[in-house]
Design a protein around this motif. Structure first.
Motif, PDB file in Angstrom:
ATOM      1  N   ARG A  98      -2.628   0.179  14.369  1.00 15.22           N
ATOM      2  CA  ARG A  98      -3.110  -1.224  13.896  1.00 15.22           C
ATOM      3  C   ARG A  98      -2.388  -2.177  13.220  1.00 15.22           C
ATOM      4  O   ARG A  98      -2.131  -3.118  13.313  1.00 15.22           O
ATOM      5  CB  ARG A  98      -4.379  -0.928  13.332  1.00 15.22           C
ATOM      6  N   ILE A  99      -1.912  -1.380  12.137  1.00 17.57           N
ATOM      7  CA  ILE A  99      -0.891  -2.220  11.164  1.00 17.57           C
ATOM      8  C   ILE A  99       0.430  -2.518  12.039  1.00 17.57           C
ATOM      9  O   ILE A  99       0.845  -3.790  12.128  1.00 17.57           O
ATOM     10  CB  ILE A  99      -0.451  -1.368   9.969  1.00 17.57           C
ATOM     11  N   SER A 100       1.161  -1.655  12.762  1.00 17.49           N
ATOM     12  CA  SER A 100       2.068  -1.991  13.454  1.00 17.49           C
ATOM     13  C   SER A 100       1.745  -3.060  14.510  1.00 17.49           C
ATOM     14  O   SER A 100       2.637  -4.016  14.832  1.00 17.49           O
ATOM     15  CB  SER A 100       2.774  -0.643  14.447  1.00 17.49           C
ATOM     16  N   ASP A 101       0.881  -2.915  15.375  1.00 10.97           N
ATOM     17  CA  ASP A 101       0.315  -3.890  16.270  1.00 10.97           C
ATOM     18  C   ASP A 101       0.125  -5.251  15.575  1.00 10.97           C
ATOM     19  O   ASP A 101       0.547  -6.459  16.306  1.00 10.97           O
ATOM     20  CB  ASP A 101      -1.128  -3.503  17.143  1.00 10.97           C
ATOM     21  N   PHE A 102      -0.589  -5.365  14.492  1.00  6.73           N
ATOM     22  CA  PHE A 102      -0.815  -6.638  13.810  1.00  6.73           C
ATOM     23  C   PHE A 102       0.722  -7.204  13.286  1.00  6.73           C
ATOM     24  O   PHE A 102       0.546  -8.471  13.533  1.00  6.73           O
ATOM     25  CB  PHE A 102      -1.607  -6.418  12.360  1.00  6.73           C
ATOM     26  N   SER A 104       3.639  -6.734  14.836  1.00  3.98           N
ATOM     27  CA  SER A 104       4.279  -7.284  15.949  1.00  3.98           C
ATOM     28  C   SER A 104       3.823  -8.419  16.395  1.00  3.98           C
ATOM     29  O   SER A 104       4.267  -9.551  16.870  1.00  3.98           O
ATOM     30  CB  SER A 104       4.281  -6.207  16.942  1.00  3.98           C
ATOM     31  N   GLY A 105       2.178  -8.332  16.691  1.00  2.00           N
ATOM     32  CA  GLY A 105       1.621  -9.511  17.427  1.00  2.00           C
ATOM     33  C   GLY A 105       1.539 -10.706  16.413  1.00  2.00           C
ATOM     34  O   GLY A 105       1.912 -11.914  17.082  1.00  2.00           O
ATOM     35  N   GLY A 106       1.467 -10.691  15.152  1.00  2.00           N
ATOM     36  CA  GLY A 106       1.501 -11.648  14.377  1.00  2.00           C
ATOM     37  C   GLY A 106       2.920 -12.372  14.257  1.00  2.00           C
ATOM     38  O   GLY A 106       2.980 -13.396  14.246  1.00  2.00           O
ATOM     39  N   GLY A 107       3.884 -11.667  14.243  1.00  2.00           N
ATOM     40  CA  GLY A 107       5.170 -12.160  14.127  1.00  2.00           C
ATOM     41  C   GLY A 107       5.523 -12.566  15.542  1.00  2.00           C
ATOM     42  O   GLY A 107       6.136 -13.787  15.251  1.00  2.00           O
ATOM     43  N   THR A 108       5.050 -12.320  16.536  1.00  2.00           N
ATOM     44  CA  THR A 108       5.237 -13.096  17.853  1.00  2.00           C
ATOM     45  C   THR A 108       4.751 -14.447  17.860  1.00  2.00           C
ATOM     46  O   THR A 108       5.167 -15.319  18.335  1.00  2.00           O
ATOM     47  CB  THR A 108       4.675 -12.114  18.963  1.00  2.00           C
ATOM     48  N   ILE A 134       8.059  -8.796  13.395  1.00  2.00           N
ATOM     49  CA  ILE A 134       8.141  -8.256  14.487  1.00  2.00           C
ATOM     50  C   ILE A 134       9.104  -6.784  14.381  1.00  2.00           C
ATOM     51  O   ILE A 134       8.536  -5.866  14.823  1.00  2.00           O
ATOM     52  CB  ILE A 134       8.744  -9.371  15.603  1.00  2.00           C
ATOM     53  N   PHE A 135      10.201  -7.246  13.687  1.00  2.00           N
ATOM     54  CA  PHE A 135      11.068  -5.864  13.278  1.00  2.00           C
ATOM     55  C   PHE A 135      10.239  -4.992  12.510  1.00  2.00           C
ATOM     56  O   PHE A 135      10.649  -3.739  12.622  1.00  2.00           O
ATOM     57  CB  PHE A 135      12.355  -6.441  12.517  1.00  2.00           C
ATOM     58  N   THR A 136       9.656  -5.287  11.297  1.00  2.00           N
ATOM     59  CA  THR A 136       8.878  -4.613  10.622  1.00  2.00           C
ATOM     60  C   THR A 136       7.667  -3.798  11.387  1.00  2.00           C
ATOM     61  O   THR A 136       7.861  -2.515  11.421  1.00  2.00           O
ATOM     62  CB  THR A 136       8.050  -5.295   9.459  1.00  2.00           C
ATOM     63  N   GLY A 137       6.919  -4.237  12.408  1.00  2.00           N
ATOM     64  CA  GLY A 137       6.117  -3.673  13.264  1.00  2.00           C
ATOM     65  C   GLY A 137       6.714  -2.766  14.096  1.00  2.00           C
ATOM     66  O   GLY A 137       6.440  -1.624  14.301  1.00  2.00           O
ATOM     67  N   TRP A 138       8.067  -2.936  14.764  1.00  2.00           N
ATOM     68  CA  TRP A 138       8.706  -2.066  15.472  1.00  2.00           C
ATOM     69  C   TRP A 138       9.214  -0.814  14.711  1.00  2.00           C
ATOM     70  O   TRP A 138       9.198   0.343  15.212  1.00  2.00           O
ATOM     71  CB  TRP A 138       9.986  -2.948  15.945  1.00  2.00           C
ATOM     72  N   TYR A 139       9.748  -1.123  13.454  1.00  2.00           N
ATOM     73  CA  TYR A 139      10.035  -0.078  12.636  1.00  2.00           C
ATOM     74  C   TYR A 139       8.876   0.896  12.296  1.00  2.00           C
ATOM     75  O   TYR A 139       8.998   2.065  12.651  1.00  2.00           O
ATOM     76  CB  TYR A 139      10.664  -0.647  11.225  1.00  2.00           C
ATOM     77  N   PHE A 140       7.572   0.287  11.918  1.00  2.00           N
ATOM     78  CA  PHE A 140       6.667   1.120  11.699  1.00  2.00           C
ATOM     79  C   PHE A 140       6.148   1.973  13.031  1.00  2.00           C
ATOM     80  O   PHE A 140       5.716   3.043  12.899  1.00  2.00           O
ATOM     81  CB  PHE A 140       5.652   0.376  10.913  1.00  2.00           C
ATOM     82  N   ARG A 141       6.311   1.401  14.263  1.00  2.00           N
ATOM     83  CA  ARG A 141       5.874   1.780  15.477  1.00  2.00           C
ATOM     84  C   ARG A 141       6.747   3.187  15.714  1.00  2.00           C
ATOM     85  O   ARG A 141       6.293   4.083  16.237  1.00  2.00           O
ATOM     86  CB  ARG A 141       5.705   0.598  16.411  1.00  2.00           C
ATOM     87  N   SER A 142       8.038   2.805  15.323  1.00  2.00           N
ATOM     88  CA  SER A 142       8.999   3.919  15.747  1.00  2.00           C
ATOM     89  C   SER A 142       8.605   5.205  14.833  1.00  2.00           C
ATOM     90  O   SER A 142       8.814   6.319  15.463  1.00  2.00           O
ATOM     91  CB  SER A 142      10.476   3.421  15.642  1.00  2.00           C
TER      92      SER A 142
END
Length: 156
Positions: A98-102, A104-108, A134-142
């Motif tokens: 959920r944090i990662s999605d937030f 990435s989505g918020g950054g977009t 976005i990059f932070t979301g991608w990092y957490f998602r990875s």
């Protein structure tokens, strides 16, 4: 669950059975290097392999997850602890998703709004903030994806 403990348990039971890593690997359709990685605690068997591994080693899945032989008296306690451990891991991973999605989505959203606004310092700040999110979301998602692909108890 403790991956090192499970690895030691696999090694111990395999040796009790008088099997080499290569023999166990052949029976399971994996390489002896894979078995070695399990036994050192570097990797865990795939879910699709665990049942076959347990059958070959003549242990229960609950014993496998616990990394030790379980007496009939303590079986229920171990089973309950294993279920709770898995449920806690799933809840933690859902929170991280959920944090990662937030992010990435918020950054977009920020990036898109910045691109449609007038030029200037504000646009630059919002664009950089959006990209960072976005990059932070991608990092957490990875990181989350690595945890999903690893077995329970292997997270660092």
């Amino acid at each position: 669950m403790n991956q090192k403990k499970i690895g030691n348990f696999i090694s111990e039971v395999r040796r009790e059975k008088g099997m080499t890593q290569a023999e166990l690997a052949e029976k399971l359709g994996v390489t002896n290097k894979t078995v070695s990685r399990w036994e050192t605690g570097n990797y865990m068997p795939d879910l699709s392999t665990i049942q076959s591994l347990c059958t070959e080693l003549d242990i229960g899945v609950n014993e496998f997850i616990s990394g030790e032989r379980i007496s009939s008296e303590s079986f229920r306690e171990h089973a309950d602890n294993n279920v709770i451990s898995v449920l806690n891991r799933e809840a933690q991973m859902l929170k991280e998703k959920r944090i990662s999605d937030f992010l990435s989505g918020g950054g977009t959203g920020l990036l898109l709004s910045a691109l449609s606004s007038a030029n200037g310092l504000g646009r630059t700040v919002v664009t950089v903030t959006g990209l960072l999110m976005i990059f932070t979301g991608w990092y957490f998602r990875s990181k989350l994806d690595k945890r999903i692909l690893s077995a329970p108890g292997t997270e660092k």
